[in-house]
Design an enzyme around this catalytic site. Structure first.
Site, PDB file in Angstrom:
ATOM      1  N   ALA A 155       0.824  -1.212  -0.046  1.00 31.41           N
ATOM      2  CA  ALA A 155       0.073   0.001   0.081  1.00 31.41           C
ATOM      3  C   ALA A 155       0.798   1.389  -0.121  1.00 31.41           C
ATOM      4  O   ALA A 155       1.866   1.354   0.976  1.00 31.41           O
ATOM      5  CB  ALA A 155      -0.830   0.074   1.340  1.00 31.41           C
ATOM      6  N   LYS A 156       0.570   2.141  -0.883  1.00 32.51           N
ATOM      7  CA  LYS A 156       1.224   3.413  -0.745  1.00 32.51           C
ATOM      8  C   LYS A 156       0.291   4.418   0.318  1.00 32.51           C
ATOM      9  O   LYS A 156      -0.370   5.166  -0.186  1.00 32.51           O
ATOM     10  CB  LYS A 156       1.189   4.020  -2.101  1.00 32.51           C
ATOM     11  CG  LYS A 156       2.304   3.651  -2.979  1.00 32.51           C
ATOM     12  CD  LYS A 156       2.395   4.286  -4.409  1.00 32.51           C
ATOM     13  CE  LYS A 156       3.098   5.671  -4.253  1.00 32.51           C
ATOM     14  NZ  LYS A 156       4.613   5.670  -3.865  1.00 32.51           N
ATOM     15  N   ALA A 157       0.606   4.042   1.442  1.00 29.58           N
ATOM     16  CA  ALA A 157      -0.018   4.738   2.619  1.00 29.58           C
ATOM     17  C   ALA A 157       0.872   5.805   3.148  1.00 29.58           C
ATOM     18  O   ALA A 157       2.122   5.332   3.169  1.00 29.58           O
ATOM     19  CB  ALA A 157      -0.260   3.659   3.713  1.00 29.58           C
TER      20      ALA A 157
END
Length: 308
Positions: A155-157
Protein backbone atom coordinates in the site's frame (compact mmCIF):
# COMPACT_ATOMS: atom_id res chain seq x y z
CA UNK A 1 1.16 28.23 -4.19
CA UNK A 2 1.84 29.35 -7.78
CA UNK A 3 3.88 26.24 -8.49
CA UNK A 4 0.69 24.13 -8.29
CA UNK A 5 -0.97 25.97 -11.16
CA UNK A 6 -4.36 27.63 -11.06
CA UNK A 7 -6.45 24.59 -10.19
CA UNK A 8 -6.69 21.53 -7.99
CA UNK A 9 -9.45 18.92 -7.93
CA UNK A 10 -11.02 17.99 -4.60
CA UNK A 11 -14.11 15.91 -3.93
CA UNK A 12 -15.48 16.48 -7.42
CA UNK A 13 -14.98 20.27 -7.47
CA UNK A 14 -12.39 22.58 -9.01
CA UNK A 15 -10.68 24.76 -6.43
CA UNK A 16 -7.77 27.17 -6.35
CA UNK A 17 -4.65 25.95 -4.50
CA UNK A 18 -5.10 28.65 -1.85
CA UNK A 19 -8.50 27.12 -1.04
CA UNK A 20 -7.11 23.61 -0.52
CA UNK A 21 -7.70 23.64 3.22
CA UNK A 22 -8.84 21.06 5.75
CA UNK A 23 -9.68 20.95 9.45
CA UNK A 24 -6.95 20.38 12.02
CA UNK A 25 -9.29 17.74 13.44
CA UNK A 26 -8.92 15.65 10.28
CA UNK A 27 -8.38 11.96 11.01
CA UNK A 28 -5.43 11.81 8.59
CA UNK A 29 -3.53 14.52 10.46
CA UNK A 30 -3.83 12.69 13.77
CA UNK A 31 -3.45 9.08 12.60
CA UNK A 32 -1.79 9.15 9.17
CA UNK A 33 -4.83 7.73 7.36
CA UNK A 34 -3.88 8.87 3.86
CA UNK A 35 -3.06 7.12 0.57
CA UNK A 36 -1.47 8.53 -2.54
CA UNK A 37 0.12 7.98 -5.92
CA UNK A 38 2.91 9.68 -7.84
CA UNK A 39 2.36 9.88 -11.60
CA UNK A 40 4.13 11.78 -14.36
CA UNK A 41 2.98 13.41 -17.55
CA UNK A 42 5.68 13.98 -20.18
CA UNK A 43 5.89 16.57 -22.94
CA UNK A 44 5.32 15.16 -26.43
CA UNK A 45 4.34 16.58 -29.81
CA UNK A 46 0.95 14.92 -29.31
CA UNK A 47 0.34 16.74 -26.05
CA UNK A 48 1.05 15.78 -22.42
CA UNK A 49 1.50 12.02 -22.12
CA UNK A 50 0.51 10.52 -18.76
CA UNK A 51 2.45 7.34 -18.09
CA UNK A 52 0.46 4.32 -16.92
CA UNK A 53 -2.27 6.46 -15.44
CA UNK A 54 -4.82 3.71 -15.00
CA UNK A 55 -2.35 1.33 -13.33
CA UNK A 56 -1.48 4.03 -10.81
CA UNK A 57 -5.12 4.80 -10.02
CA UNK A 58 -5.96 1.11 -9.70
CA UNK A 59 -3.13 0.77 -7.19
CA UNK A 60 -4.54 3.74 -5.27
CA UNK A 61 -7.82 1.84 -4.96
CA UNK A 62 -5.93 -1.24 -3.71
CA UNK A 63 -3.96 0.81 -1.19
CA UNK A 64 -7.20 2.09 0.29
CA UNK A 65 -8.72 -1.39 0.31
CA UNK A 66 -5.93 -2.72 2.56
CA UNK A 67 -7.25 -0.32 5.20
CA UNK A 68 -10.96 -0.93 4.45
CA UNK A 69 -11.39 2.50 2.86
CA UNK A 70 -13.71 2.71 -0.14
CA UNK A 71 -13.21 5.51 -2.64
CA UNK A 72 -16.33 7.51 -3.54
CA UNK A 73 -15.11 7.81 -7.15
CA UNK A 74 -14.42 5.26 -9.88
CA UNK A 75 -11.10 4.89 -11.64
CA UNK A 76 -12.73 6.26 -14.79
CA UNK A 77 -13.82 9.38 -12.92
CA UNK A 78 -10.37 9.88 -11.47
CA UNK A 79 -8.80 9.42 -14.90
CA UNK A 80 -11.02 12.09 -16.36
CA UNK A 81 -10.35 14.48 -13.47
CA UNK A 82 -6.59 13.99 -13.85
CA UNK A 83 -6.62 14.77 -17.56
CA UNK A 84 -8.81 17.81 -17.12
CA UNK A 85 -6.61 19.06 -14.28
CA UNK A 86 -3.54 19.05 -16.52
CA UNK A 87 -5.41 20.76 -19.33
CA UNK A 88 -6.88 23.42 -17.02
CA UNK A 89 -3.43 24.23 -15.66
CA UNK A 90 -1.85 24.26 -19.11
CA UNK A 91 1.09 22.08 -18.10
CA UNK A 92 2.99 20.37 -20.93
CA UNK A 93 4.69 18.09 -18.41
CA UNK A 94 4.11 17.65 -14.69
CA UNK A 95 4.10 15.45 -11.62
CA UNK A 96 0.62 14.35 -10.53
CA UNK A 97 -0.39 13.58 -6.95
CA UNK A 98 -3.77 11.89 -6.33
CA UNK A 99 -4.39 11.74 -2.60
CA UNK A 100 -7.06 10.10 -0.45
CA UNK A 101 -7.46 10.98 3.22
CA UNK A 102 -9.94 10.49 6.04
CA UNK A 103 -11.48 13.69 7.34
CA UNK A 104 -14.02 14.49 10.02
CA UNK A 105 -15.79 13.64 12.21
CA UNK A 106 -13.62 11.47 14.39
CA UNK A 107 -13.51 10.74 18.08
CA UNK A 108 -11.01 7.88 18.33
CA UNK A 109 -8.44 5.79 16.50
CA UNK A 110 -10.94 4.00 14.26
CA UNK A 111 -12.96 6.09 11.80
CA UNK A 112 -16.72 5.72 11.82
CA UNK A 113 -19.17 5.32 8.97
CA UNK A 114 -19.68 9.08 9.11
CA UNK A 115 -15.98 9.92 8.66
CA UNK A 116 -15.68 11.53 5.23
CA UNK A 117 -13.33 10.06 2.64
CA UNK A 118 -11.75 12.95 0.73
CA UNK A 119 -10.11 12.58 -2.67
CA UNK A 120 -7.90 15.29 -4.17
CA UNK A 121 -5.59 15.60 -7.17
CA UNK A 122 -2.87 18.19 -7.67
CA UNK A 123 -0.06 18.58 -10.19
CA UNK A 124 3.04 20.70 -10.65
CA UNK A 125 6.14 20.91 -12.89
CA UNK A 126 8.95 18.60 -11.78
CA UNK A 127 12.60 18.74 -12.71
CA UNK A 128 15.23 16.06 -12.12
CA UNK A 129 14.81 14.26 -8.79
CA UNK A 130 18.42 13.02 -8.93
CA UNK A 131 21.45 13.99 -11.03
CA UNK A 132 21.34 11.15 -13.54
CA UNK A 133 24.46 12.29 -15.42
CA UNK A 134 26.75 12.05 -12.42
CA UNK A 135 24.90 9.34 -10.52
CA UNK A 136 24.29 9.32 -6.77
CA UNK A 137 26.00 8.21 -3.57
CA UNK A 138 24.08 6.02 -1.14
CA UNK A 139 24.51 4.45 2.26
CA UNK A 140 22.94 1.42 3.90
CA UNK A 141 20.65 2.87 6.55
CA UNK A 142 20.67 1.94 10.22
CA UNK A 143 16.86 1.90 10.20
CA UNK A 144 15.23 -1.20 8.71
CA UNK A 145 12.35 -1.22 6.26
CA UNK A 146 9.05 -1.96 8.00
CA UNK A 147 7.99 -5.59 7.68
CA UNK A 148 4.85 -6.47 5.75
CA UNK A 149 3.88 -8.56 8.79
CA UNK A 150 3.41 -5.22 10.57
CA UNK A 151 1.86 -3.07 7.84
CA UNK A 152 0.86 -3.83 4.22
CA UNK A 153 3.91 -2.60 2.34
CA UNK A 154 2.14 -2.97 -1.01
CA UNK A 155 0.00 0.00 0.00
CA UNK A 156 1.22 3.51 -0.78
CA UNK A 157 -0.02 4.69 2.58
CA UNK A 158 1.16 8.01 3.98
CA UNK A 159 2.06 6.37 7.29
CA UNK A 160 4.59 4.10 5.58
CA UNK A 161 6.59 7.12 4.53
CA UNK A 162 7.55 8.09 8.06
CA UNK A 163 9.93 5.15 7.75
CA UNK A 164 11.18 6.60 4.45
CA UNK A 165 11.75 9.99 6.09
CA UNK A 166 14.00 8.38 8.69
CA UNK A 167 15.99 6.59 5.99
CA UNK A 168 16.42 9.64 3.75
CA UNK A 169 17.11 12.02 6.62
CA UNK A 170 19.91 9.85 7.97
CA UNK A 171 21.50 9.61 4.53
CA UNK A 172 21.40 13.35 3.93
CA UNK A 173 22.79 14.19 7.37
CA UNK A 174 25.66 11.78 6.73
CA UNK A 175 26.51 13.44 3.40
CA UNK A 176 24.89 10.95 1.02
CA UNK A 177 22.17 11.43 -1.59
CA UNK A 178 20.03 8.42 -0.74
CA UNK A 179 19.55 5.54 1.67
CA UNK A 180 19.30 1.83 0.97
CA UNK A 181 17.19 -0.04 3.49
CA UNK A 182 17.50 -3.64 4.61
CA UNK A 183 14.44 -5.63 5.62
CA UNK A 184 13.95 -7.15 9.06
CA UNK A 185 15.95 -10.23 7.99
CA UNK A 186 18.92 -8.22 6.73
CA UNK A 187 18.12 -8.56 3.03
CA UNK A 188 18.35 -5.58 0.70
CA UNK A 189 14.89 -4.01 0.42
CA UNK A 190 14.68 -0.67 -1.41
CA UNK A 191 15.70 2.97 -1.25
CA UNK A 192 13.64 5.60 0.57
CA UNK A 193 11.21 6.11 -2.34
CA UNK A 194 12.62 3.92 -5.12
CA UNK A 195 13.22 0.29 -6.02
CA UNK A 196 16.76 -1.03 -6.45
CA UNK A 197 18.44 -3.18 -9.11
CA UNK A 198 21.89 -4.80 -9.22
CA UNK A 199 23.68 -5.65 -12.48
CA UNK A 200 26.11 -8.53 -12.97
CA UNK A 201 26.97 -9.18 -16.61
CA UNK A 202 23.71 -9.72 -18.49
CA UNK A 203 21.75 -10.47 -15.31
CA UNK A 204 19.77 -7.80 -13.49
CA UNK A 205 18.68 -8.74 -9.97
CA UNK A 206 16.12 -7.00 -7.79
CA UNK A 207 14.77 -7.82 -4.31
CA UNK A 208 11.74 -10.08 -4.28
CA UNK A 209 8.48 -8.65 -2.95
CA UNK A 210 8.76 -10.52 0.36
CA UNK A 211 11.63 -8.18 1.29
CA UNK A 212 9.22 -5.33 2.21
CA UNK A 213 9.39 -4.05 -1.35
CA UNK A 214 6.73 -1.97 -3.05
CA UNK A 215 5.98 -3.48 -6.45
CA UNK A 216 6.59 -0.19 -8.17
CA UNK A 217 5.04 0.53 -11.55
CA UNK A 218 8.37 1.90 -12.78
CA UNK A 219 9.96 -1.29 -11.39
CA UNK A 220 7.55 -3.40 -13.45
CA UNK A 221 8.16 -1.25 -16.52
CA UNK A 222 11.96 -1.43 -16.36
CA UNK A 223 11.89 -5.17 -15.77
CA UNK A 224 9.84 -5.63 -18.94
CA UNK A 225 12.04 -3.28 -20.97
CA UNK A 226 15.17 -5.04 -19.72
CA UNK A 227 13.85 -8.46 -20.72
CA UNK A 228 13.06 -7.10 -24.17
CA UNK A 229 16.65 -5.83 -24.37
CA UNK A 230 18.00 -9.34 -23.68
CA UNK A 231 18.75 -9.17 -19.97
CA UNK A 232 17.86 -11.93 -17.53
CA UNK A 233 15.75 -10.59 -14.66
CA UNK A 234 15.98 -12.33 -11.30
CA UNK A 235 13.85 -11.52 -8.24
CA UNK A 236 15.37 -12.94 -5.03
CA UNK A 237 16.80 -12.16 -1.62
CA UNK A 238 19.94 -10.01 -1.93
CA UNK A 239 22.59 -9.77 0.78
CA UNK A 240 24.10 -6.44 1.76
CA UNK A 241 27.57 -7.58 0.68
CA UNK A 242 26.32 -8.08 -2.89
CA UNK A 243 25.83 -4.33 -3.20
CA UNK A 244 29.54 -3.63 -3.02
CA UNK A 245 30.59 -6.04 -5.79
CA UNK A 246 27.85 -5.31 -8.33
CA UNK A 247 28.85 -4.16 -11.80
CA UNK A 248 26.19 -1.49 -11.53
CA UNK A 249 23.35 -0.44 -9.23
CA UNK A 250 20.41 1.67 -10.25
CA UNK A 251 17.17 2.90 -8.71
CA UNK A 252 13.75 3.16 -10.34
CA UNK A 253 10.69 5.22 -9.47
CA UNK A 254 8.25 7.72 -10.93
CA UNK A 255 10.34 10.68 -9.74
CA UNK A 256 13.74 8.95 -9.91
CA UNK A 257 13.00 7.33 -13.31
CA UNK A 258 16.25 5.31 -13.70
CA UNK A 259 19.13 6.65 -11.61
CA UNK A 260 22.58 5.12 -11.27
CA UNK A 261 24.11 4.54 -7.83
CA UNK A 262 27.86 4.98 -8.26
CA UNK A 263 28.86 4.58 -4.62
CA UNK A 264 27.53 2.72 -1.56
CA UNK A 265 29.04 3.23 1.90
CA UNK A 266 32.04 5.02 0.33
CA UNK A 267 32.72 2.03 -1.95
CA UNK A 268 32.77 2.76 -5.68
CA UNK A 269 30.38 0.53 -7.63
CA UNK A 270 31.91 -0.84 -10.81
CA UNK A 271 34.23 2.13 -11.10
CA UNK A 272 31.25 4.41 -11.67
CA UNK A 273 30.12 2.65 -14.86
CA UNK A 274 26.52 3.49 -15.83
CA UNK A 275 26.17 1.56 -19.09
CA UNK A 276 23.09 -0.50 -18.25
CA UNK A 277 21.45 2.28 -16.26
CA UNK A 278 21.88 4.66 -19.19
CA UNK A 279 20.46 2.08 -21.60
CA UNK A 280 17.44 1.51 -19.36
CA UNK A 281 16.88 5.25 -18.88
CA UNK A 282 16.94 5.75 -22.64
CA UNK A 283 14.43 2.96 -23.19
CA UNK A 284 12.28 4.18 -20.32
CA UNK A 285 12.08 7.71 -21.68
CA UNK A 286 11.18 6.35 -25.07
CA UNK A 287 8.38 4.39 -23.42
CA UNK A 288 7.00 7.28 -21.36
CA UNK A 289 6.87 9.59 -24.37
CA UNK A 290 5.07 7.09 -26.62
CA UNK A 291 8.05 6.34 -28.87
CA UNK A 292 7.76 2.56 -28.47
CA UNK A 293 4.86 1.40 -30.67
CA UNK A 294 4.53 -1.87 -28.76
CA UNK A 295 3.91 0.05 -25.53
CA UNK A 296 1.66 2.87 -26.67
CA UNK A 297 -1.02 1.40 -24.42
CA UNK A 298 1.01 2.65 -21.46
CA UNK A 299 0.30 6.24 -22.51
CA UNK A 300 -2.76 8.46 -22.01
CA UNK A 301 -2.58 11.57 -24.16
CA UNK A 302 -4.39 14.44 -22.49
CA UNK A 303 -5.54 16.46 -25.49
CA UNK A 304 -7.06 13.47 -27.25
CA UNK A 305 -8.98 12.36 -24.17
CA UNK A 306 -10.38 15.40 -22.38
CA UNK A 307 -14.11 15.96 -22.83
CA UNK A 308 -15.22 19.21 -24.47
Amino acid sequence: MEQYGQWMWKDGAWIEPTDANTSIMTHAIHYGSGFFEGIRAYHTEEGPAIFRLREHLERLVRSCAYYHVTLPYTVDELEQATMELIERNGFEACYIRPFVFLGTPWQALMPTAETKVHVAISCWPLGEYFNKTVGIRAKVASYRRVSSTMMPMQAKAASNYMNSQLLKGEALRDGFDEAIALDMNGNVSEASVANIFLVKGKTITTPSLDCSVLDGITRQTVMQLAREAGYEIVERHIGRDELYVADEIFLTGTAAEVTSVIEVDHISIGGGIQTVATEMLTRYREAVTGQLPEHRDWITFVKSAVKE
